[in-house]
Design a protein around this motif. Structure first.
Motif, PDB file in Angstrom:
ATOM      1  N   MET A   1      10.829 -17.022   0.746  1.00 48.59           N
ATOM      2  CA  MET A   1      10.463 -15.864   0.005  1.00 48.59           C
ATOM      3  C   MET A   1      10.627 -14.688   0.396  1.00 48.59           C
ATOM      4  SD  MET A   1       7.243 -15.411  -2.749  1.00 48.59           S
ATOM      5  CE  MET A   1       6.075 -14.699  -1.492  1.00 48.59           C
ATOM      6  N   MET A   2      11.601 -13.844   0.051  1.00 45.71           N
ATOM      7  CA  MET A   2      11.770 -12.391   0.695  1.00 45.71           C
ATOM      8  C   MET A   2      10.970 -11.487   0.042  1.00 45.71           C
ATOM      9  SD  MET A   2      13.626 -11.186   2.830  1.00 45.71           S
ATOM     10  CE  MET A   2      15.219 -12.056   3.153  1.00 45.71           C
ATOM     11  N   VAL A   3      10.272 -10.526   0.624  1.00 46.89           N
ATOM     12  CA  VAL A   3       9.453  -9.673   0.118  1.00 46.89           C
ATOM     13  C   VAL A   3      10.120  -8.280   0.555  1.00 46.89           C
ATOM     14  CG1 VAL A   3       7.055  -8.766  -0.080  1.00 46.89           C
ATOM     15  CG2 VAL A   3       7.351 -11.019   0.319  1.00 46.89           C
ATOM     16  N   GLU A   4      10.105  -7.475  -0.599  1.00 46.63           N
ATOM     17  CA  GLU A   4      10.969  -6.103  -0.447  1.00 46.63           C
ATOM     18  C   GLU A   4      10.025  -4.939  -0.832  1.00 46.63           C
ATOM     19  OE1 GLU A   4      15.111  -5.660  -0.843  1.00 46.63           O
ATOM     20  OE2 GLU A   4      14.767  -3.963  -2.360  1.00 46.63           O
ATOM     21  N   GLU A   5       9.532  -3.910  -0.126  1.00 53.39           N
ATOM     22  CA  GLU A   5       8.932  -2.825  -0.510  1.00 53.39           C
ATOM     23  C   GLU A   5       9.613  -1.540   0.002  1.00 53.39           C
ATOM     24  OE1 GLU A   5       6.099  -2.843  -2.363  1.00 53.39           O
ATOM     25  OE2 GLU A   5       5.815  -4.987  -2.320  1.00 53.39           O
ATOM     26  N   GLU A   6       9.213  -0.434  -0.782  1.00 54.11           N
ATOM     27  CA  GLU A   6       9.599   0.971  -0.419  1.00 54.11           C
ATOM     28  C   GLU A   6       8.959   1.683   0.009  1.00 54.11           C
ATOM     29  OE1 GLU A   6      11.660   4.820  -2.477  1.00 54.11           O
ATOM     30  OE2 GLU A   6      12.224   2.792  -3.077  1.00 54.11           O
ATOM     31  N   ILE A   7       8.891   2.423   1.287  1.00 54.09           N
ATOM     32  CA  ILE A   7       7.660   2.997   1.877  1.00 54.09           C
ATOM     33  C   ILE A   7       7.285   4.208   0.999  1.00 54.09           C
ATOM     34  CG2 ILE A   7       7.104   4.355   4.013  1.00 54.09           C
ATOM     35  CD1 ILE A   7       7.585   1.278   4.254  1.00 54.09           C
ATOM     36  N   PRO A   8       6.170   4.412   0.746  1.00 60.62           N
ATOM     37  CA  PRO A   8       5.653   5.498  -0.222  1.00 60.62           C
ATOM     38  C   PRO A   8       5.160   6.705   0.835  1.00 60.62           C
ATOM     39  CG  PRO A   8       3.769   3.848   0.022  1.00 60.62           C
ATOM     40  CD  PRO A   8       5.093   3.452   0.734  1.00 60.62           C
ATOM     41  N   ALA A   9       4.997   7.994   0.338  1.00 62.50           N
ATOM     42  CA  ALA A   9       4.776   8.967   1.132  1.00 62.50           C
ATOM     43  C   ALA A   9       3.384   8.802   1.782  1.00 62.50           C
ATOM     44  CB  ALA A   9       4.553  10.247   0.204  1.00 62.50           C
ATOM     45  N   ALA A  10       2.327   7.875   1.365  1.00 65.88           N
ATOM     46  CA  ALA A  10       1.186   7.766   2.056  1.00 65.88           C
ATOM     47  C   ALA A  10       1.352   7.237   3.111  1.00 65.88           C
ATOM     48  CB  ALA A  10       0.283   6.949   0.974  1.00 65.88           C
ATOM     49  N   LEU A  11       2.387   6.441   3.365  1.00 60.47           N
ATOM     50  CA  LEU A  11       2.506   5.410   4.547  1.00 60.47           C
ATOM     51  C   LEU A  11       3.653   5.880   5.497  1.00 60.47           C
ATOM     52  CD1 LEU A  11       2.103   1.684   3.019  1.00 60.47           C
ATOM     53  CD2 LEU A  11       0.608   3.093   4.275  1.00 60.47           C
ATOM     54  N   ALA A  12       4.234   7.058   5.123  1.00 58.10           N
ATOM     55  CA  ALA A  12       5.159   7.669   5.901  1.00 58.10           C
ATOM     56  C   ALA A  12       4.688   8.064   7.271  1.00 58.10           C
ATOM     57  CB  ALA A  12       5.778   8.975   5.343  1.00 58.10           C
ATOM     58  N   GLY A  13       5.280   7.564   8.409  1.00 61.24           N
ATOM     59  CA  GLY A  13       4.703   7.526   9.747  1.00 61.24           C
ATOM     60  C   GLY A  13       4.186   6.793  10.362  1.00 61.24           C
ATOM     61  N   GLU A  14       3.790   5.595   9.438  1.00 62.59           N
ATOM     62  CA  GLU A  14       3.229   4.438   9.946  1.00 62.59           C
ATOM     63  C   GLU A  14       4.182   3.486  10.820  1.00 62.59           C
ATOM     64  OE1 GLU A  14       0.164   3.682  10.194  1.00 62.59           O
ATOM     65  OE2 GLU A  14      -0.676   5.332   8.849  1.00 62.59           O
TER      66      GLU A  14
END
Length: 64
Positions: A1-14
């Motif tokens: 099962m592939m999971v796909e997420e777009e990086i939100p501004a709150a996690l930028a830089g992690e």
């Protein structure tokens, strides 16, 4: 099962390994194992090292 997420501004830089651990709800060491096994892609490119700093809008796919 592939999971796909777009990086939100709150996690930028992690780091990628932290993002993977959040996406699949696992420890960072388990996330590093997933990376090493070739189960993580960023914007369609496979990544095996968790040191990559993420930017807002990047798409991470994980095959746990």
């Amino acid at each position: 099962m592939m999971v796909e997420e777009e990086i939100p501004a709150a996690l930028a830089g992690e780091r990628l390994d932290r993002i993977v651990s959040l996406i699949v709800e696992c420890s960072r060491s388990d996330a590093q194992a997933l990376l090493g096994a070739g189960g993580v892609w960023v914007d369609g490119e496979q990544h095996s090292v968790g040191k990559l700093r993420m930017r807002e809008g990047q798409v991470v796919r994980v095959d746990p």
